[in-house]
Design a protein around this motif. Sequence first.
Motif, PDB file in Angstrom:
ATOM      1  N   GLU A   1      60.965 127.974 153.444  1.00  0.00           N
ATOM      2  CA  GLU A   1      60.509 126.889 153.236  1.00  0.00           C
ATOM      3  C   GLU A   1      61.625 125.884 152.643  1.00  0.00           C
ATOM      4  O   GLU A   1      61.271 124.677 152.795  1.00  0.00           O
ATOM      5  CB  GLU A   1      59.643 127.001 151.819  1.00  0.00           C
ATOM      6  CG  GLU A   1      58.082 127.678 152.187  1.00  0.00           C
ATOM      7  CD  GLU A   1      57.071 127.939 151.169  1.00  0.00           C
ATOM      8  OE1 GLU A   1      57.705 127.472 149.934  1.00  0.00           O
ATOM      9  OE2 GLU A   1      56.354 128.431 151.346  1.00  0.00           O
TER      10      GLU A   1
ATOM     11  N   GLN B   1      47.599 125.261 152.806  1.00  0.00           N
ATOM     12  CA  GLN B   1      46.992 125.896 151.899  1.00  0.00           C
ATOM     13  C   GLN B   1      47.976 126.267 150.519  1.00  0.00           C
ATOM     14  O   GLN B   1      47.377 126.669 149.582  1.00  0.00           O
ATOM     15  CB  GLN B   1      46.540 127.212 152.275  1.00  0.00           C
ATOM     16  CG  GLN B   1      45.333 127.058 153.462  1.00  0.00           C
ATOM     17  CD  GLN B   1      44.171 126.181 153.127  1.00  0.00           C
ATOM     18  OE1 GLN B   1      43.466 126.619 151.838  1.00  0.00           O
ATOM     19  NE2 GLN B   1      43.636 125.338 153.927  1.00  0.00           N
ATOM     20  N   LYS B   2      49.087 125.881 150.843  1.00  0.00           N
ATOM     21  CA  LYS B   2      50.148 126.137 149.776  1.00  0.00           C
ATOM     22  C   LYS B   2      50.274 124.939 148.950  1.00  0.00           C
ATOM     23  O   LYS B   2      50.988 123.860 149.412  1.00  0.00           O
ATOM     24  CB  LYS B   2      51.422 126.770 150.577  1.00  0.00           C
ATOM     25  CG  LYS B   2      52.380 127.230 149.508  1.00  0.00           C
ATOM     26  CD  LYS B   2      53.286 128.227 150.135  1.00  0.00           C
ATOM     27  CE  LYS B   2      53.850 128.917 148.886  1.00  0.00           C
ATOM     28  NZ  LYS B   2      54.959 129.985 149.306  1.00  0.00           N
ATOM     29  N   THR B   3      49.605 124.980 147.881  1.00  0.00           N
ATOM     30  CA  THR B   3      49.627 123.835 146.822  1.00  0.00           C
ATOM     31  C   THR B   3      51.203 123.400 146.469  1.00  0.00           C
ATOM     32  O   THR B   3      51.585 122.283 146.561  1.00  0.00           O
ATOM     33  CB  THR B   3      48.970 124.042 145.713  1.00  0.00           C
ATOM     34  OG1 THR B   3      47.436 124.344 145.909  1.00  0.00           O
ATOM     35  CG2 THR B   3      49.031 122.783 144.582  1.00  0.00           C
ATOM     36  N   SER B   4      52.019 124.232 146.316  1.00  0.00           N
ATOM     37  CA  SER B   4      53.234 124.120 145.743  1.00  0.00           C
ATOM     38  C   SER B   4      54.373 123.538 146.688  1.00  0.00           C
ATOM     39  O   SER B   4      54.865 122.340 146.633  1.00  0.00           O
ATOM     40  CB  SER B   4      54.044 125.247 145.197  1.00  0.00           C
ATOM     41  OG  SER B   4      54.423 126.161 146.426  1.00  0.00           O
TER      42      SER B   4
ATOM     43  N   LYS C   1      51.137 125.340 156.388  1.00  0.00           N
ATOM     44  CA  LYS C   1      51.438 125.311 155.182  1.00  0.00           C
ATOM     45  C   LYS C   1      50.390 124.448 154.362  1.00  0.00           C
ATOM     46  O   LYS C   1      50.831 123.771 153.389  1.00  0.00           O
ATOM     47  CB  LYS C   1      52.907 124.628 154.962  1.00  0.00           C
ATOM     48  CG  LYS C   1      53.947 125.600 155.304  1.00  0.00           C
ATOM     49  CD  LYS C   1      54.296 126.610 154.523  1.00  0.00           C
ATOM     50  CE  LYS C   1      55.437 127.285 155.033  1.00  0.00           C
ATOM     51  NZ  LYS C   1      55.559 128.553 154.428  1.00  0.00           N
TER      52      LYS C   1
END
Length: 91
Positions: free
Chosen positions: A35, A62-65, A60
């Motif tokens: 990442e 679904q990955k909030t951060s 990516k």
Amino acid sequence: MSPVLIYLIFINCITFLIFGLDKWLAQHNKWRISEQKLLGFCFAGGVIGGILGMLFFRHKTQKTSFKLAIGAILILQIIALYFKVIPFDYF
């Protein structure tokens, strides 16, 4: 065409392709692109390619951060353009 514009087109195309490659690697259980590297390409000017890669490859998302980091990079780059850290006359 200015060198800055050529660079931005190039880095956005590369970033888009790297997001696609990472999605393919994920689907085939292969060694992934970190990442930090994905965000590094976005920070280097490829944030539009990164966003398009996320949407096109559904990677990516679904990955909030990760989405927050991409958004922060986009905002920083807009601010840099506004305050002419990268002068508009290069475009």
